[in-house]
Motif scaffolding. Sequence first.
Motif, PDB file in Angstrom:
ATOM      1  N   UNK A  19       0.826  -1.206   0.000  1.00 37.27           N
ATOM      2  CA  UNK A  19       0.000   0.000   0.000  1.00 37.27           C
ATOM      3  C   UNK A  19       0.862   1.260   0.000  1.00 37.27           C
ATOM      4  N   UNK A  20       1.953   1.259   0.766  1.00 37.47           N
ATOM      5  CA  UNK A  20       2.799   2.451   0.890  1.00 37.47           C
ATOM      6  C   UNK A  20       3.408   2.878  -0.431  1.00 37.47           C
ATOM      7  N   UNK A  21       3.407   1.989  -1.412  1.00 39.35           N
ATOM      8  CA  UNK A  21       3.926   2.319  -2.744  1.00 39.35           C
ATOM      9  C   UNK A  21       3.145   3.473  -3.370  1.00 39.35           C
ATOM     10  N   UNK A  22       1.886   3.658  -2.957  1.00 40.23           N
ATOM     11  CA  UNK A  22       1.003   4.628  -3.598  1.00 40.23           C
ATOM     12  C   UNK A  22       0.959   5.991  -2.899  1.00 40.23           C
ATOM     13  N   UNK A  23       1.816   6.221  -1.914  1.00 40.90           N
ATOM     14  CA  UNK A  23       1.808   7.538  -1.288  1.00 40.90           C
ATOM     15  C   UNK A  23       2.403   8.569  -2.247  1.00 40.90           C
ATOM     16  N   UNK A  24       1.699   9.691  -2.421  1.00 39.41           N
ATOM     17  CA  UNK A  24       2.146  10.739  -3.334  1.00 39.41           C
ATOM     18  C   UNK A  24       3.100  11.701  -2.628  1.00 39.41           C
TER      19      UNK A  24
ATOM     20  N   UNK B 202      -6.362  -4.403  -7.199  1.00 35.64           N
ATOM     21  CA  UNK B 202      -5.470  -3.345  -6.727  1.00 35.64           C
ATOM     22  C   UNK B 202      -5.752  -2.003  -7.384  1.00 35.64           C
ATOM     23  N   UNK B 203      -5.818  -1.948  -8.741  1.00 42.42           N
ATOM     24  CA  UNK B 203      -6.003  -0.666  -9.417  1.00 42.42           C
ATOM     25  C   UNK B 203      -7.354  -0.044  -9.095  1.00 42.42           C
ATOM     26  N   UNK B 204      -8.382  -0.877  -8.963  1.00 43.64           N
ATOM     27  CA  UNK B 204      -9.721  -0.370  -8.635  1.00 43.64           C
ATOM     28  C   UNK B 204      -9.754   0.222  -7.224  1.00 43.64           C
ATOM     29  N   UNK B 205      -9.139  -0.455  -6.270  1.00 42.87           N
ATOM     30  CA  UNK B 205      -9.139   0.021  -4.886  1.00 42.87           C
ATOM     31  C   UNK B 205      -8.351   1.327  -4.755  1.00 42.87           C
ATOM     32  N   UNK B 206      -7.229   1.429  -5.442  1.00 40.29           N
ATOM     33  CA  UNK B 206      -6.427   2.661  -5.387  1.00 40.29           C
ATOM     34  C   UNK B 206      -7.245   3.845  -5.908  1.00 40.29           C
ATOM     35  N   UNK B 207      -7.994   3.640  -6.986  1.00 39.36           N
ATOM     36  CA  UNK B 207      -8.836   4.713  -7.534  1.00 39.36           C
ATOM     37  C   UNK B 207      -9.987   5.064  -6.596  1.00 39.36           C
TER      38      UNK B 207
ATOM     39  N   UNK C   7       7.254   6.264 -15.477  1.00 38.06           N
ATOM     40  CA  UNK C   7       7.293   5.095 -14.591  1.00 38.06           C
ATOM     41  C   UNK C   7       7.484   5.491 -13.129  1.00 38.06           C
ATOM     42  N   UNK C   8       8.291   6.536 -12.890  1.00 43.42           N
ATOM     43  CA  UNK C   8       8.590   6.948 -11.517  1.00 43.42           C
ATOM     44  C   UNK C   8       7.364   7.491 -10.788  1.00 43.42           C
ATOM     45  N   UNK C   9       6.314   7.897 -11.520  1.00 43.16           N
ATOM     46  CA  UNK C   9       5.108   8.464 -10.900  1.00 43.16           C
ATOM     47  C   UNK C   9       3.893   7.539 -11.024  1.00 43.16           C
ATOM     48  N   UNK C  10       4.102   6.351 -11.544  1.00 42.14           N
ATOM     49  CA  UNK C  10       2.970   5.458 -11.824  1.00 42.14           C
ATOM     50  C   UNK C  10       2.205   5.084 -10.561  1.00 42.14           C
ATOM     51  N   UNK C  11       2.904   4.908  -9.445  1.00 39.39           N
ATOM     52  CA  UNK C  11       2.203   4.488  -8.223  1.00 39.39           C
ATOM     53  C   UNK C  11       1.316   5.590  -7.663  1.00 39.39           C
ATOM     54  N   UNK C  12       1.594   6.853  -8.021  1.00 38.81           N
ATOM     55  CA  UNK C  12       0.786   7.968  -7.536  1.00 38.81           C
ATOM     56  C   UNK C  12      -0.456   8.185  -8.409  1.00 38.81           C
ATOM     57  N   UNK C  13      -0.340   7.888  -9.687  1.00 37.81           N
ATOM     58  CA  UNK C  13      -1.436   8.147 -10.625  1.00 37.81           C
ATOM     59  C   UNK C  13      -1.681   6.894 -11.473  1.00 37.81           C
ATOM     60  N   UNK C  14      -2.149   5.800 -10.860  1.00 38.79           N
ATOM     61  CA  UNK C  14      -2.267   4.529 -11.594  1.00 38.79           C
ATOM     62  C   UNK C  14      -3.259   4.571 -12.749  1.00 38.79           C
ATOM     63  N   UNK C  15      -4.214   5.520 -12.721  1.00 32.87           N
ATOM     64  CA  UNK C  15      -5.190   5.589 -13.803  1.00 32.87           C
ATOM     65  C   UNK C  15      -4.622   6.269 -15.046  1.00 32.87           C
ATOM     66  N   UNK C  16      -3.367   6.735 -14.986  1.00 33.21           N
ATOM     67  CA  UNK C  16      -2.752   7.420 -16.132  1.00 33.21           C
ATOM     68  C   UNK C  16      -1.468   6.722 -16.588  1.00 33.21           C
ATOM     69  N   UNK C  17      -1.426   5.410 -16.486  1.00 34.96           N
ATOM     70  CA  UNK C  17      -0.196   4.684 -16.828  1.00 34.96           C
ATOM     71  C   UNK C  17      -0.247   4.030 -18.204  1.00 34.96           C
ATOM     72  N   UNK C  18      -1.407   3.979 -18.813  1.00 34.80           N
ATOM     73  CA  UNK C  18      -1.504   3.303 -20.129  1.00 34.80           C
ATOM     74  C   UNK C  18      -0.771   4.116 -21.184  1.00 34.80           C
TER      75      UNK C  18
END
Length: 420
Positions: free
Chosen positions: A20-25, A49-54, A403-414
């Motif tokens: 979970x801590x991977x997603x701290x902005x 995982x991606x749904x819960x983060x959003x 890639x370095x910001x993917x964990x903060x904004x997972x809905x914008x990684x495609x």
Amino acid sequence: MASSSKKIKNNEEFPTDWDIDYYRADHESDEHWQMRRHFMELHKDKFPEDRLVCLAAVFTNMEFMGCRYPSETMQLVAELSKEVVKDYRKSRETRLKRTFVAASEAAEARVKARLGGHSGHQQNLNRNNSDNSKLSGMHKSNNLFEGLPFGKYVLFLIGGRNCLRMSAQRCNIEYEEKEVEGPNNTKKITVFLNGKLVSDACEENLKAAKAQVFNNALDVLQNKCYSIKPNPLRDTIKINKSNNEIVCGVVKQQADNAEDKKLDASNKGYKMMKLMGWTGGGLGSKTQGREEPVGYLLKNNRAGLGNESCKLDRKYFRQILQNYLESEDIRELQFEPSFTKEERAMLHEIAGKFNLKSTSHGKDAERRLVISKKTITNEQILSEILLKKNPSYIDKYFVQVPEAKARFYPEHTEKLDLYM
């Protein structure tokens, strides 16, 4: 426990051993993060995982910024967050009591100091002020570019193979391609940004080397930098002329895009909005979307433009473009072929004086003029989409984060494609 990394819920099983801590902005305060973290901990076994983060991002946006989403999403998040909100408000009440007591003690210390009290009271006062500042939960810097190897370079995906150089010009960054002789009579091309190596390529001839180095550089920059691409199906304000009157409407297409593509599951914006809870229809609490009136363009003090007393002259067109310039609307103005060649030339001239961008599309009887704003910067686009979740910008642009910001904004990684 690590041994039970998967649990079953409604006949579905989801991994629960992700971090979970991977997603701290970077910009997130301790207070906001603890709430978002608590939300994800409680429901880690219920969603992918991606749904819960959003959903966790939606929760904090609702709680702290008053953002609104489709009613189904808000109801789901409200149900999931009951325990989190209860714990948060209870801790906040306790904290407010501590702050009140600390403030009372500070006021008492000031009174005693005026009456000749000991210097120790001033030390207590300073300590209390320090404690209060720690409790305030101030945000860290919203520096979206922190830690990126090419700084504020943003890849703007238009212009085919010229996009690398054009993006550098847009960012005010030096772009350089060097040609040298490679081994065994091959040609070698090297690409630099502000003197820093991006990529290189060796091929049998210069043309092949340039094509390969472009592909290599594009791949590197999309991994290391933000990418922005205009949405070809973004809202455009269509302006028609009929019987000496101006009629405005909103269309979901671009003037230079004749195809009527459907917004379906293959669309990047569609996928992103689905992750955030969108179920179709317009955006907003009442699904009103981007259909808000555009009549502001036709306002001239208290009188409306386009009435019988109005003349379609330079003053008239100047007022329309001035209203557009002074508004917060970022959609393009598309003047249809119903305007004459002379009127389009006049609009083009006025747009230049207002520092607006104007381009023409189509031929002969299908010729139309598109006017847009020049002043929207990369930083503004990224801030409005990633931090503020502004629907106007989400409608107009696609964003891919490095890639370095993917964990903060997972809905914008495609990955975004560049169409040649």
